[in-house]
Design a protein around this motif. Structure first.
Motif, PDB file in Angstrom:
ATOM      1  N   GLY A   7       0.819  -1.208   0.000  1.00 49.61           N
ATOM      2  CA  GLY A   7       0.000   0.000   0.000  1.00 49.61           C
ATOM      3  C   GLY A   7       0.849   1.252   0.000  1.00 49.61           C
ATOM      4  N   LEU A   8       0.226   2.330  -0.373  1.00 46.38           N
ATOM      5  CA  LEU A   8       0.912   3.614  -0.454  1.00 46.38           C
ATOM      6  C   LEU A   8       1.392   4.075   0.921  1.00 46.38           C
ATOM      7  CD1 LEU A   8      -1.610   5.383  -2.859  1.00 46.38           C
ATOM      8  CD2 LEU A   8       0.658   4.495  -3.450  1.00 46.38           C
ATOM      9  N   PRO A   9       2.367   4.983   0.939  1.00 48.11           N
ATOM     10  CA  PRO A   9       2.795   5.545   2.226  1.00 48.11           C
ATOM     11  C   PRO A   9       1.600   6.197   2.937  1.00 48.11           C
ATOM     12  CG  PRO A   9       4.291   6.229   0.467  1.00 48.11           C
ATOM     13  CD  PRO A   9       3.121   5.544  -0.190  1.00 48.11           C
ATOM     14  N   GLY A  10       1.545   6.028   4.237  1.00 47.36           N
ATOM     15  CA  GLY A  10       0.490   6.670   5.016  1.00 47.36           C
ATOM     16  C   GLY A  10      -0.839   5.950   5.045  1.00 47.36           C
ATOM     17  N   THR A  11      -0.897   4.756   4.450  1.00 46.65           N
ATOM     18  CA  THR A  11      -2.171   4.029   4.413  1.00 46.65           C
ATOM     19  C   THR A  11      -2.377   3.120   5.630  1.00 46.65           C
ATOM     20  OG1 THR A  11      -1.192   2.321   3.007  1.00 46.65           O
ATOM     21  CG2 THR A  11      -2.404   4.109   1.897  1.00 46.65           C
ATOM     22  N   GLY A  12      -1.451   3.139   6.564  1.00 44.52           N
ATOM     23  CA  GLY A  12      -1.658   2.388   7.798  1.00 44.52           C
ATOM     24  C   GLY A  12      -1.040   1.007   7.831  1.00 44.52           C
ATOM     25  N   LYS A  13      -0.126   0.725   6.908  1.00 47.03           N
ATOM     26  CA  LYS A  13       0.499  -0.601   6.878  1.00 47.03           C
ATOM     27  C   LYS A  13       1.197  -0.938   8.198  1.00 47.03           C
ATOM     28  CE  LYS A  13       3.164   0.309   3.373  1.00 47.03           C
ATOM     29  NZ  LYS A  13       2.812   1.714   3.112  1.00 47.03           N
ATOM     30  N   THR A  14       1.995  -0.026   8.683  1.00 47.37           N
ATOM     31  CA  THR A  14       2.780  -0.295   9.887  1.00 47.37           C
ATOM     32  C   THR A  14       1.896  -0.397  11.120  1.00 47.37           C
ATOM     33  OG1 THR A  14       4.719   0.742   8.916  1.00 47.37           O
ATOM     34  CG2 THR A  14       4.699   0.542  11.313  1.00 47.37           C
ATOM     35  N   THR A  15       0.914   0.463  11.236  1.00 47.40           N
ATOM     36  CA  THR A  15      -0.007   0.395  12.379  1.00 47.40           C
ATOM     37  C   THR A  15      -0.689  -0.965  12.414  1.00 47.40           C
ATOM     38  OG1 THR A  15      -0.370   2.773  12.335  1.00 47.40           O
ATOM     39  CG2 THR A  15      -2.061   1.429  13.422  1.00 47.40           C
ATOM     40  N   LEU A  16      -1.182  -1.403  11.272  1.00 46.41           N
ATOM     41  CA  LEU A  16      -1.850  -2.698  11.199  1.00 46.41           C
ATOM     42  C   LEU A  16      -0.854  -3.837  11.436  1.00 46.41           C
ATOM     43  CD1 LEU A  16      -4.391  -4.360  10.683  1.00 46.41           C
ATOM     44  CD2 LEU A  16      -3.930  -4.166   8.229  1.00 46.41           C
ATOM     45  N   ALA A  17       0.313  -3.749  10.821  1.00 45.29           N
ATOM     46  CA  ALA A  17       1.321  -4.808  10.967  1.00 45.29           C
ATOM     47  C   ALA A  17       1.755  -4.974  12.419  1.00 45.29           C
ATOM     48  CB  ALA A  17       2.520  -4.519  10.079  1.00 45.29           C
ATOM     49  N   ARG A  18       1.928  -3.877  13.130  1.00 43.76           N
ATOM     50  CA  ARG A  18       2.317  -3.961  14.549  1.00 43.76           C
ATOM     51  C   ARG A  18       1.274  -4.716  15.357  1.00 43.76           C
ATOM     52  NH1 ARG A  18       4.151   2.209  14.862  1.00 43.76           N
ATOM     53  NH2 ARG A  18       6.337   1.937  14.245  1.00 43.76           N
TER      54      ARG A  18
END
Length: 174
Positions: A7-18
């Motif tokens: 997904g694009l930067p800022g789409t919440g990948k890291t928040t969800l992945a954590r």
């Protein structure tokens, strides 16, 4: 299992992945964290070549962790996976290790991305190039993901996103 966070930067990948790593006791391997650990600030270049190099380091780390525990969830994060070859490389890697792989593509509205990247910017984020301008640049050249994937709209509450992601992970697709 390998979980590819696209997904694009800022789409919440890291928040969800954590959250997924916490819930599944998985390992989160993040490109931006690895890049900042490998390179001094003056050597960080946000180039495709450096991104590809760091991705291979991520895959080596995933291989190591999966050899120790083949049932562990490995979440690959920090790269938009905006090019087909980038996703194909991870899928090839999963096949080599005989690991199931699922792709989670995070999306959100442009306004949410702008807010997350520019208005509520996280000063502790290791990628100094994250901005709404980068979001628009990557969006303009993003190659559609043609492989089976689960799209998660991160404008929805986090609990909803986690639930959708866990359903996809538990389906164990290749």
């Amino acid at each position: 299992m390998i979980v590819l966070m696209a997904g694009l930067p800022g789409t919440g990948k890291t928040t969800l992945a954590r959250e997924l790593a916490r819930i599944t006791q998985g390992a989160l391997i993040n490109k931006d964290d690895i890049r900042s650990a490998l390179f001094a600030p003056e050597d960080i270049e946000y180039s495709v070549e450096q991104d590809d190099f760091v991705m291979e380091v991520m895959l080596d780390a995933a291989r190591y962790l999966l050899q120790k525990n083949p049932t562990r969830k490995i979440l690959l994060d920090g790269r938009p996976f905006s090019r087909r070859y980038q996703i194909d490389r991870v899928l090839q890697f999963a096949r080599e290790l005989d690991q199931p792989c699922t792709i989670l593509e995070c999306i959100c509205s442009d306004e949410s991305a702008r807010r997350r990247l520019d208005l509520e910017r996280d000063p502790s984020h290791p990628a100094a190039n994250r901005s709404f301008a980068l979001y628009l640049e990557v969006k303009a050249r993003f190659e559609p993901i043609t492989h089976s994937k689960t799209t998660i709209d991160t404008d929805q509450p986090l609990e909803h996103c986690i639930s959708a992601a866990l359903i996809a992970i538990n389906a164990k697709r290749f």
